[in-house]
Design an enzyme around this catalytic site. Sequence first.
Site, short mmCIF file in Angstrom:
data_model
loop_
_atom_site.label_atom_id
_atom_site.label_comp_id
_atom_site.label_asym_id
_atom_site.label_seq_id
_atom_site.Cartn_x
_atom_site.Cartn_y
_atom_site.Cartn_z
N HIS A 32 4.42 -3.42 3.55
CA HIS A 32 3.03 -3.80 2.91
C HIS A 32 2.23 -4.64 3.73
O HIS A 32 2.49 -5.13 4.67
CB HIS A 32 3.52 -5.01 1.72
CG HIS A 32 4.10 -6.22 2.24
ND1 HIS A 32 5.29 -6.52 2.32
CD2 HIS A 32 3.32 -7.52 2.32
CE1 HIS A 32 5.49 -7.86 2.82
NE2 HIS A 32 4.38 -8.30 2.87
N ASP A 49 -5.73 -12.75 1.17
CA ASP A 49 -4.70 -13.02 0.02
C ASP A 49 -4.57 -14.50 -0.32
O ASP A 49 -4.83 -15.31 0.57
CB ASP A 49 -3.30 -12.24 -0.07
CG ASP A 49 -2.74 -12.22 1.54
OD1 ASP A 49 -2.98 -13.56 2.13
OD2 ASP A 49 -1.74 -11.42 1.65
N ASP A 108 8.74 -4.08 4.45
CA ASP A 108 8.78 -2.75 3.66
C ASP A 108 7.21 -2.10 3.72
O ASP A 108 6.92 -1.11 2.98
CB ASP A 108 8.93 -3.16 2.33
CG ASP A 108 7.96 -4.17 1.73
OD1 ASP A 108 7.16 -4.47 2.57
OD2 ASP A 108 8.00 -4.52 0.70
N GLU A 146 2.15 -4.31 -2.16
CA GLU A 146 3.35 -3.83 -2.16
C GLU A 146 3.49 -2.38 -2.28
O GLU A 146 2.57 -1.66 -2.46
CB GLU A 146 4.04 -4.63 -3.24
CG GLU A 146 4.02 -6.11 -3.31
CD GLU A 146 4.62 -6.87 -2.45
OE1 GLU A 146 5.18 -6.47 -1.38
OE2 GLU A 146 5.30 -8.06 -2.69
#
EC number: 3.5.99.6
Length: 266
Positions: A143, A72, A141, A148
Amino acid sequence: MRLIPLETTSDVAFWSARYISDAINKYSPTKERPFVLGLPTGGTPLETYKRLIALYNKGEVSFENVVTFNMDEYVGLEQEHPQSYYRFMHQNFFSQIDIQIENTHLLNGLADDLEAECLRYEKKIKSYGKINLFIGGVGADGHIAFNEPASSLASRTRVKTLASNTRRANSRFFNNDINQVPKLALTIGVGTLLEAAEILILVTGHHKAQALEAAIQGNVNHLWTVTALQLHPKTIIACDAASTMELKVKTLKYFSELESDNIGYL
């Protein structure tokens, strides 16, 4: 899925670096047949990169015939911005090994046409057949990369709006000012990741315990991206003791016994 339960963050870095170097050496890459490696950024892989550099300096691994694709990149940051992933990779890894710079591939967050840039990246990956080994981390979380919660598990490389939790967590790299953290990023998709021949995920710290529990004991669902790894035929998660706090005792015991010989790989 395999789980390698280790004691410390250093153990995870050492184990993963050794695993990566062994995978490259076993493949015996050449210029015509390079080893294709997917790479992340962040604090957890940084320690692995340091170990890989040490192995390279000892002559135990070469990256001359390795091709890399990063997961990314932020949208809107110059390549030399202190927090761009381009700078992170060149400063912390590429400049310290024998990799050919033309063999390193990162998404361009400054591209005039971001969607076209994502398509270009997918085509470039496909031009090598597939990624042999994709290394990744995981957020609290769940990801992976910038996929996400609620990301499609079939998603491809795309522009992604970053969740507030992710921007807040990453603000520590931007003078603790969330307003400096970009709101958009380019990221490989979950589907892109799952097409790799093999995946190695690094999980460290008690704040990642819920994500690890979801990955190992939870059901596959789009709110926990990490659960998609259950669909892959060859995934390994290397973790430290702190991140296993939410696992059932019998689950941790099962994997500790199952991987006892591989844990001894240290």
